[in-house]
Write a protein that holds these residues in place. Structure first.
Motif, PDB file in Angstrom:
ATOM      1  N   ILE A 463       0.832  -1.207   0.000  1.00  7.06           N
ATOM      2  CA  ILE A 463       0.000   0.000   0.000  1.00  7.06           C
ATOM      3  C   ILE A 463       0.868   1.259   0.000  1.00  7.06           C
ATOM      4  O   ILE A 463       0.532   2.264  -0.624  1.00  7.06           O
ATOM      5  CB  ILE A 463      -0.938  -0.017   1.225  1.00  7.06           C
ATOM      6  N   LEU A 464       2.019   1.209   0.671  1.00  6.21           N
ATOM      7  CA  LEU A 464       2.877   2.384   0.777  1.00  6.21           C
ATOM      8  C   LEU A 464       3.600   2.692  -0.525  1.00  6.21           C
ATOM      9  O   LEU A 464       4.231   3.744  -0.645  1.00  6.21           O
ATOM     10  CB  LEU A 464       3.905   2.186   1.898  1.00  6.21           C
ATOM     11  N   LEU A 465       3.558   1.802  -1.494  1.00  5.22           N
ATOM     12  CA  LEU A 465       4.174   2.077  -2.794  1.00  5.22           C
ATOM     13  C   LEU A 465       3.264   2.892  -3.693  1.00  5.22           C
ATOM     14  O   LEU A 465       3.669   3.271  -4.794  1.00  5.22           O
ATOM     15  CB  LEU A 465       4.557   0.755  -3.481  1.00  5.22           C
ATOM     16  N   ASP A 466       2.070   3.161  -3.225  1.00  9.31           N
ATOM     17  CA  ASP A 466       1.131   4.002  -3.974  1.00  9.31           C
ATOM     18  C   ASP A 466       1.487   5.476  -3.710  1.00  9.31           C
ATOM     19  O   ASP A 466       1.450   5.938  -2.559  1.00  9.31           O
ATOM     20  CB  ASP A 466      -0.298   3.697  -3.517  1.00  9.31           C
ATOM     21  N   THR A 467       1.833   6.211  -4.778  1.00  5.37           N
ATOM     22  CA  THR A 467       2.250   7.614  -4.622  1.00  5.37           C
ATOM     23  C   THR A 467       1.112   8.516  -4.189  1.00  5.37           C
ATOM     24  O   THR A 467       1.354   9.650  -3.748  1.00  5.37           O
ATOM     25  CB  THR A 467       2.840   8.142  -5.932  1.00  5.37           C
ATOM     26  N   SER A 468      -0.130   8.049  -4.289  1.00  5.50           N
ATOM     27  CA  SER A 468      -1.249   8.892  -3.866  1.00  5.50           C
ATOM     28  C   SER A 468      -1.468   8.849  -2.363  1.00  5.50           C
ATOM     29  O   SER A 468      -2.283   9.595  -1.829  1.00  5.50           O
ATOM     30  CB  SER A 468      -2.533   8.462  -4.585  1.00  5.50           C
ATOM     31  N   GLN A 469      -0.745   7.944  -1.662  1.00  4.57           N
ATOM     32  CA  GLN A 469      -0.876   7.871  -0.217  1.00  4.57           C
ATOM     33  C   GLN A 469      -0.112   9.042   0.416  1.00  4.57           C
ATOM     34  O   GLN A 469       1.084   9.211   0.191  1.00  4.57           O
ATOM     35  CB  GLN A 469      -0.299   6.546   0.296  1.00  4.57           C
ATOM     36  N   THR A 470      -0.793   9.834   1.220  1.00  3.96           N
ATOM     37  CA  THR A 470      -0.170  10.974   1.886  1.00  3.96           C
ATOM     38  C   THR A 470      -0.036  10.676   3.375  1.00  3.96           C
ATOM     39  O   THR A 470      -1.029  10.377   4.042  1.00  3.96           O
ATOM     40  CB  THR A 470      -1.000  12.250   1.687  1.00  3.96           C
ATOM     41  N   PHE A 471       1.179  10.754   3.878  1.00  3.61           N
ATOM     42  CA  PHE A 471       1.431  10.493   5.288  1.00  3.61           C
ATOM     43  C   PHE A 471       0.835  11.619   6.135  1.00  3.61           C
ATOM     44  O   PHE A 471       1.013  12.804   5.840  1.00  3.61           O
ATOM     45  CB  PHE A 471       2.935  10.374   5.539  1.00  3.61           C
ATOM     46  N   VAL A 472       0.145  11.226   7.232  1.00  6.84           N
ATOM     47  CA  VAL A 472      -0.480  12.201   8.128  1.00  6.84           C
ATOM     48  C   VAL A 472       0.269  12.260   9.453  1.00  6.84           C
ATOM     49  O   VAL A 472       0.782  13.299   9.847  1.00  6.84           O
ATOM     50  CB  VAL A 472      -1.970  11.881   8.342  1.00  6.84           C
ATOM     51  N   ARG A 473       0.360  11.124  10.161  1.00 10.93           N
ATOM     52  CA  ARG A 473       1.064  11.099  11.432  1.00 10.93           C
ATOM     53  C   ARG A 473       1.308   9.659  11.847  1.00 10.93           C
ATOM     54  O   ARG A 473       0.739   8.718  11.285  1.00 10.93           O
ATOM     55  CB  ARG A 473       0.292  11.827  12.527  1.00 10.93           C
ATOM     56  N   GLN A 474       2.160   9.482  12.881  1.00  7.76           N
ATOM     57  CA  GLN A 474       2.444   8.161  13.417  1.00  7.76           C
ATOM     58  C   GLN A 474       2.563   8.270  14.932  1.00  7.76           C
ATOM     59  O   GLN A 474       2.768   9.363  15.473  1.00  7.76           O
ATOM     60  CB  GLN A 474       3.742   7.598  12.825  1.00  7.76           C
ATOM     61  N   GLY A 475       2.419   7.093  15.596  1.00 10.47           N
ATOM     62  CA  GLY A 475       2.525   7.089  17.041  1.00 10.47           C
ATOM     63  C   GLY A 475       2.115   5.756  17.622  1.00 10.47           C
ATOM     64  O   GLY A 475       1.683   4.839  16.907  1.00 10.47           O
ATOM     65  N   SER A 476       2.261   5.646  18.927  1.00 11.97           N
ATOM     66  CA  SER A 476       1.904   4.406  19.625  1.00 11.97           C
ATOM     67  C   SER A 476       0.509   4.541  20.227  1.00 11.97           C
ATOM     68  O   SER A 476       0.182   5.576  20.822  1.00 11.97           O
ATOM     69  CB  SER A 476       2.915   4.098  20.741  1.00 11.97           C
ATOM     70  N   LEU A 477      -0.284   3.483  20.069  1.00 11.93           N
ATOM     71  CA  LEU A 477      -1.630   3.441  20.626  1.00 11.93           C
ATOM     72  C   LEU A 477      -1.805   2.130  21.397  1.00 11.93           C
ATOM     73  O   LEU A 477      -1.132   1.129  21.110  1.00 11.93           O
ATOM     74  CB  LEU A 477      -2.687   3.544  19.523  1.00 11.93           C
ATOM     75  N   ILE A 478      -2.713   2.147  22.349  1.00 10.31           N
ATOM     76  CA  ILE A 478      -3.046   0.947  23.130  1.00 10.31           C
ATOM     77  C   ILE A 478      -4.334   0.373  22.555  1.00 10.31           C
ATOM     78  O   ILE A 478      -5.374   1.036  22.532  1.00 10.31           O
ATOM     79  CB  ILE A 478      -3.224   1.266  24.615  1.00 10.31           C
ATOM     80  N   GLN A 479      -4.256  -0.855  22.082  1.00 10.14           N
ATOM     81  CA  GLN A 479      -5.434  -1.533  21.547  1.00 10.14           C
ATOM     82  C   GLN A 479      -6.087  -2.329  22.675  1.00 10.14           C
ATOM     83  O   GLN A 479      -5.452  -3.162  23.316  1.00 10.14           O
ATOM     84  CB  GLN A 479      -5.025  -2.458  20.398  1.00 10.14           C
ATOM     85  N   VAL A 480      -7.348  -2.034  22.976  1.00 18.02           N
ATOM     86  CA  VAL A 480      -8.039  -2.651  24.110  1.00 18.02           C
ATOM     87  C   VAL A 480      -9.242  -3.443  23.609  1.00 18.02           C
ATOM     88  O   VAL A 480      -9.809  -3.129  22.554  1.00 18.02           O
ATOM     89  CB  VAL A 480      -8.504  -1.581  25.119  1.00 18.02           C
ATOM     90  N   PRO A 481      -9.644  -4.480  24.373  1.00 20.38           N
ATOM     91  CA  PRO A 481     -10.880  -5.192  24.008  1.00 20.38           C
ATOM     92  C   PRO A 481     -12.088  -4.305  24.254  1.00 20.38           C
ATOM     93  O   PRO A 481     -12.091  -3.437  25.135  1.00 20.38           O
ATOM     94  CB  PRO A 481     -10.884  -6.399  24.953  1.00 20.38           C
ATOM     95  N   MET A 482     -13.139  -4.521  23.503  1.00 15.01           N
ATOM     96  CA  MET A 482     -14.360  -3.739  23.675  1.00 15.01           C
ATOM     97  C   MET A 482     -15.085  -4.251  24.919  1.00 15.01           C
ATOM     98  O   MET A 482     -15.191  -5.447  25.154  1.00 15.01           O
ATOM     99  CB  MET A 482     -15.254  -3.894  22.448  1.00 15.01           C
ATOM    100  N   SER A 483     -15.540  -3.336  25.736  1.00 13.67           N
ATOM    101  CA  SER A 483     -16.212  -3.704  26.981  1.00 13.67           C
ATOM    102  C   SER A 483     -17.710  -3.466  26.836  1.00 13.67           C
ATOM    103  O   SER A 483     -18.147  -2.536  26.170  1.00 13.67           O
ATOM    104  CB  SER A 483     -15.670  -2.879  28.148  1.00 13.67           C
ATOM    105  N   GLU A 484     -18.474  -4.334  27.496  1.00  5.65           N
ATOM    106  CA  GLU A 484     -19.937  -4.211  27.462  1.00  5.65           C
ATOM    107  C   GLU A 484     -20.453  -4.479  28.868  1.00  5.65           C
ATOM    108  O   GLU A 484     -20.318  -5.576  29.402  1.00  5.65           O
ATOM    109  CB  GLU A 484     -20.530  -5.221  26.487  1.00  5.65           C
TER     110      GLU A 484
END
Length: 547
Positions: A463-484
């Motif tokens: 996907i990153l070889l597509d020249t139409s892809q524009t970088f916005v930002r990067q960072g670390s996130l915590i992926q959590v299970p959905m709670s109900e």
């Protein structure tokens, strides 16, 4: 208020000749500066508030000049001589000239004659602009004439009595003779009163003034008329606009000279020495890295860098600009920009690869030998403690500087000026080139950023070889299970089920969100089920953590 004046060698040489011919005081004096213990005999000449000195009285050009405005001249006591030179120094008479200018040292002079020393001190003490003006004001003027019935002669007498002090001082001998002629005419031929005409004006006498008097009066009237015309123009808005326009051009010449000097240092202190170092037996840098840093363009026939090409281009432009300044006040610059504009495309390549050039330089500086060599080059006096990165950045601002200069130049150029349209066209072309360069820099930096992220992912990412892809930002996130209802359930992001929280490295692009895990070696891995979320139909909601 004028902050300075222009004084070139021609002016000084001409004033020096006037001082030798008509100076108030002339003769040999011995001078000693504050930083020299030796006395040197020079031939001095005092003209108004300027003190010239020559090697001898037969020298055609002055060796130096002192401006005496605001100075203080006093007799000075003779220094205590040694016993061996006591007789010779007692015959010397000393005096000093103290200047009020900053960083100007005291001038020490001496002569063998006491009377000559006193006359020099008095002459220098009165060599001030205020004294010269007061001397002109104190010059006696001719007595005013009584009104006579002769209309033509009365007008002439009024004009003569209103001559200013400068005219009288400049033509003192001629004015004295003319006044004598006028007074003789008045006393000899106009002793009787003349009859008046019916309209009340006196009848003109049938006597003509001497040709010298008429010529002098006509010349004075003509000079006064032209003086009025010139003063009215100097105070006009057009003249003020032209002065500001010329000041912009002079500032542009100084900025161009400084820029050419910066390019000369970049090429001669860095580029060419690094090329030689790359050809040495133990090269601290390769030719490819030198080419990448200085943006070399290689072809079968020529091998030159963008830095060298830009330097040659601006050297030619600077020489043309200097030639136009020499023809001041006629300043025509539009054709110079017409020649420069087609060649400024070289800046596109320089600006496009500037960030990459700095990255290569930072990578090369990790080599100790190269870093030591580079610091040696940067320590040269010409660099003035500036680094190579600083010199590589200077061309980035040249096109915007030209645009600002043309904006200011057009602001002080009348609409009917002959080169108004040409300057406006040059400004529009430079603004268009600046926009193109900005877009190309943004696109190039985006592609490089995408490729850098793609190389960080071990599995790669198409996907990153597509020249139409524009970088916005990067960072670390915590992926959590959905709670109900406060219970942990199986979370789902994409098709990955989660039973516990986990840190993910996320990269946000204009169309996709890529989520990776970071391995022990710092490399990134796509998750088992590739987490490449297509964002076009996505809806992002902000949730609230359950307590």
């Amino acid at each position: 208020m004028q902050k300075g004046m222009r004084l070139n060698d021609g002016h000084v040489a001409h004033l020096g000749l006037l001082a030798k011919k008509d100076g108030a005081r002339r003769g040999y004096l011995s001078k000693r500066s504050a930083d020299n213990t030796k006395w040197h005999t020079k031939w001095f000449a005092l003209l108004q508030n300027m003190l010239f000195y020559f090697e001898t009285d037969s020298s055609s050009r002055p060796s130096g000049l002192y401006l005496l405005e605001g100075c203080v001249c006093d007799r000075a006591p003779s220094p205590k001589p040694p016993l061996s030179a006591k007789d010779s120094l007692e015959k010397q008479h000393y005096f000093t000239v103290n200047f009020n200018h900053e960083n100007q040292k005291t001038l020490e002079l001496r002569t063998e004659d006491a009377k000559d020393c006193d006359e020099w001190v008095a002459a220098i003490a009165h060599a001030r602009c205020g004294s010269l003006v007061q001397r002109m004001v104190d010059t006696p003027k001719p007595p005013p004439l009584q009104p006579l019935p002769a209309a033509g002669l009365c007008r002439s007498s009024c004009h003569m009595s209103s001559l200013n002090s400068w005219d009288v001082a400049a033509h003192r001998g001629l004015a004295t003779a003319l006044w004598g002629s006028v007074l003789t005419l008045i006393s000899s031929k106009f002793a009787l009163s003349f009859p008046f005409s019916p309209c009340g004006s006196p009848c003109p006498p049938q006597v003509s003034l001497s040709p010298q008097v008429q010529s002098f009066l006509r010349g004075w009237l003509c000079r006064r008329k032209w003086k009025t015309i010139i003063q009215d123009y100097i105070r006009s808005p057009h003249a003020d606009s032209m002065r500001k326009r010329n000041q912009v051009v002079f500032s542009m010449l100084e900025a161009e000279a400084e820029y050419v000097q910066q390019l000369h240092i970049l090429v001669n202190n860095f580029l060419r020495p690094l090329r030689m170092a790359a050809s040495s037996k133990k090269p601290p840098i390769t030719h490819d890295d030198v080419s990448s840093i200085f943006l070399n363009r290689r072809s079968p026939l020529v091998s030159s860098s963008s830095s060298e090409t830009i330097m040659f281009l601006h050297q030619i432009f600077y020489q043309g600009l200097k030639a136009r300044i020499s023809s001041w006040p006629t300043l025509v610059l539009a054709d110079l920009f017409d020649i420069l504009l087609p060649m400024l495309n070289i800046y596109q390549e320089f600006v496009r690869n500037h960030q990459y050039s700095l990255q290569i330089l930072a990578h090369c500086k990790q080599n100790r030998d190269f870093d030591k060599l580079l610091k040696h080059y940067e320590a040269k006096p010409d660099c003035e403690e500036r680094t190579l990165e600083t010199f590589l950045t200077y061309p980035m601002f040249q096109i915007p500087r030209y645009i600002l200069t043309l904006h200011e130049l057009l602001a002080h150029t009348p609409h009917e000026h002959v080169e108004r349209n040409s300057l406006d066209y040059a400004k529009s072309k430079l603004e268009e080139l600046s926009r193109i360069m900005h877009d190309e820099v943004s696109e190039t930096e985006n592609i490089r950023k995408n490729l850098a992220i793609e190389r960080m992912i071990i599995e790669g990412c198409e996907i990153l070889l597509d020249t139409s892809q524009t970088f916005v930002r990067q960072g670390s996130l915590i992926q959590v299970p959905m709670s109900e209802k406060g219970k942990i359930t199986r979370g789902r992001l994409g098709s990955l089920s989660l039973r516990k929280e986990g840190e993910r490295q996320c990269f946000l692009f204009s169309k996709h969100l890529i989520i990776c895990t970071r391995g022990s070696g710092g490399k990134l891995h796509l998750t088992k089920v590739s987490l490449r979320l297509l964002l076009l139909p996505a809806l992002v909601c902000r949730g609230v953590c359950a307590s």
